[in-house]
Design a protein around this motif. Sequence first.
Motif, short mmCIF file in Angstrom:
data_model
loop_
_atom_site.label_atom_id
_atom_site.label_comp_id
_atom_site.label_asym_id
_atom_site.label_seq_id
_atom_site.Cartn_x
_atom_site.Cartn_y
_atom_site.Cartn_z
N ALA A 75 -10.95 -8.13 -8.88
CA ALA A 75 -11.01 -8.42 -7.44
C ALA A 75 -12.21 -9.30 -7.12
CB ALA A 75 -11.08 -7.11 -6.65
N LEU A 76 -13.30 -9.01 -7.79
CA LEU A 76 -14.52 -9.79 -7.56
C LEU A 76 -14.28 -11.25 -7.96
CD1 LEU A 76 -17.56 -9.59 -6.78
CD2 LEU A 76 -18.03 -9.28 -9.20
N SER A 77 -13.68 -11.43 -9.12
CA SER A 77 -13.41 -12.79 -9.60
C SER A 77 -12.41 -13.51 -8.70
CB SER A 77 -12.90 -12.71 -11.03
OG SER A 77 -12.51 -13.96 -11.49
N LEU A 78 -11.42 -12.76 -8.18
CA LEU A 78 -10.41 -13.37 -7.30
C LEU A 78 -10.90 -13.52 -5.86
CD1 LEU A 78 -7.37 -11.18 -8.48
CD2 LEU A 78 -7.48 -13.68 -8.69
N GLN A 79 -12.07 -12.91 -5.59
CA GLN A 79 -12.57 -12.83 -4.20
C GLN A 79 -11.51 -12.19 -3.31
OE1 GLN A 79 -15.86 -14.05 -2.82
NE2 GLN A 79 -16.00 -13.26 -4.88
N ALA A 80 -10.89 -11.13 -3.85
CA ALA A 80 -9.78 -10.47 -3.17
C ALA A 80 -10.25 -9.14 -2.58
CB ALA A 80 -8.66 -10.19 -4.17
N PRO A 81 -9.63 -8.70 -1.46
CA PRO A 81 -9.97 -7.37 -0.95
C PRO A 81 -9.53 -6.29 -1.93
CG PRO A 81 -8.21 -8.38 0.35
CD PRO A 81 -8.63 -9.38 -0.67
N LEU A 82 -10.32 -5.22 -2.00
CA LEU A 82 -10.08 -4.17 -3.00
C LEU A 82 -10.15 -2.80 -2.32
CD1 LEU A 82 -10.27 -3.06 -6.08
CD2 LEU A 82 -12.73 -3.05 -5.66
N VAL A 83 -9.16 -1.95 -2.58
CA VAL A 83 -9.23 -0.55 -2.15
C VAL A 83 -8.84 0.31 -3.35
CG1 VAL A 83 -8.49 1.19 -0.48
CG2 VAL A 83 -8.48 -1.21 0.19
N LEU A 84 -9.70 1.25 -3.71
CA LEU A 84 -9.40 2.14 -4.84
C LEU A 84 -8.95 3.50 -4.34
CD1 LEU A 84 -12.42 1.22 -7.16
CD2 LEU A 84 -10.07 0.39 -7.30
N ASP A 85 -8.28 4.25 -5.20
CA ASP A 85 -7.86 5.61 -4.91
C ASP A 85 -6.90 5.70 -3.71
OD1 ASP A 85 -7.94 8.24 -5.75
OD2 ASP A 85 -9.42 8.80 -4.25
N CYS A 86 -5.98 4.73 -3.63
CA CYS A 86 -5.00 4.73 -2.53
C CYS A 86 -3.93 5.78 -2.78
CB CYS A 86 -4.29 3.39 -2.44
SG CYS A 86 -5.38 2.04 -2.10
N THR A 87 -3.45 6.37 -1.70
CA THR A 87 -2.36 7.36 -1.83
C THR A 87 -1.09 6.87 -1.15
OG1 THR A 87 -3.24 8.48 0.10
CG2 THR A 87 -3.88 9.36 -2.04
N GLY A 88 -1.16 5.72 -0.49
CA GLY A 88 0.03 5.18 0.16
C GLY A 88 -0.09 3.67 0.28
N ILE A 89 1.07 2.99 0.32
CA ILE A 89 1.04 1.52 0.46
C ILE A 89 2.30 1.05 1.17
CG2 ILE A 89 2.03 1.07 -1.85
CD1 ILE A 89 -0.09 -1.27 -2.02
N ASP A 90 2.14 0.11 2.09
CA ASP A 90 3.28 -0.44 2.83
C ASP A 90 3.19 -1.97 2.71
OD1 ASP A 90 5.02 -1.49 4.67
OD2 ASP A 90 4.57 -0.01 6.24
#
Length: 315
Positions: free
Chosen positions: A105-120
Amino acid sequence: MSKIGVFIEIVDQALGKSVPGVVGAACRGGDVVGFVLDDLADKDRELLEEYGVTEVVVVGGREVALSELPVSAGLALADAVKASGVKALLGVSSSTGNDLLTRAALSLQAPLVLDCTGIDFNTNCVRKSHFSGKATATLQLTAAPFVCGIRPNSFDPVPEKVACTITKFEYAGPIDDAITVTGVEKSGSGRKDLAEADIIITGGRPIGSSENFKILEECADTIDAAIGASRAAVDAGYAPHSMQVGLTGKIVSPKLYIGCGLSGSVQHFAGMKSSKLIVGINTDKDAPIFSKSDYGIIGDLFEVVPLLTRQLQKR
Ligand code: FAD
């Protein structure tokens, strides 16, 4: 159709047990592209096909550096992700997964969220818990690609057989040698990894000594369980920190969690509240663990656990 990337974690030369669940999460957003940094055995490729992975990108090139250096592996993963045009990169929120996803994520300059329990994927929103599980945040990720670590067992795998193509990505970027790995030692009891286990049996302070964990080990052997410990048991020196479950230990979500001699503190609960089924064993009928358990056994763990083991051995 969008493409969703999944970092395929290899644990002990085999597909990480929680990877199919992450693929199940990714399938909701489009075609699934797997990224693997190790060799992929035929049986693992077949398994990925069973769960709907349409393409696996084997990231190679400068192999030695990749296998030894997590910094360079993160850079290589990021380059492969960039080249593939995926909308998001998911992976298991294990220690290896969190390490590599963060570096990618750092290299991509992308937003990062760890330990997710749901995704839409329609709204690009992810869910994760905060404050020892007392609050759940929904976060919208507005950049692409975004990177998410998924808590093990948060999603079920979805069987959907497809044909999977294998492509190669040759990493030719820089090798970051700021960190040199001089050796890898297995931590903990050498037993099943807590994050990967379907069943966990945990000992609290009353276990009393490291020798007494044998009672839990005998039970664990009959049901292929991993063994955890409360912080009180770890602080007392009965178990290594790698076995600690909770706010300052590991976050787990097995199908079955058996807590033996746990009071049910909020800090412990923060680490295992998303277990599918919780069984508490405690001598005190008013112990808080019972209000958090699906089943409660009021009794002495030194009597109840051996009894349980004997019954399970008869199966
Ligand atoms: P106890 O609280 O001593 O409870 C033991 C329970 O066993 C009691 O309910 C008792 O009735 C029962 N019992 C006694 N004898 C028996 C027997 N023979 N058979 C069956 N039951 C019996 N804790 C964690 O676990 N993980 C964490 O990550 C963590 N992080 C923390 C972070 C912070 C910032 C703080 C302040 C605390 C943290 N704690 C954590 C500690 C937490 O608050 C509790 O102190 C701890 O979880 C208690 O451990 P326990 O349940 O094993 O022991």
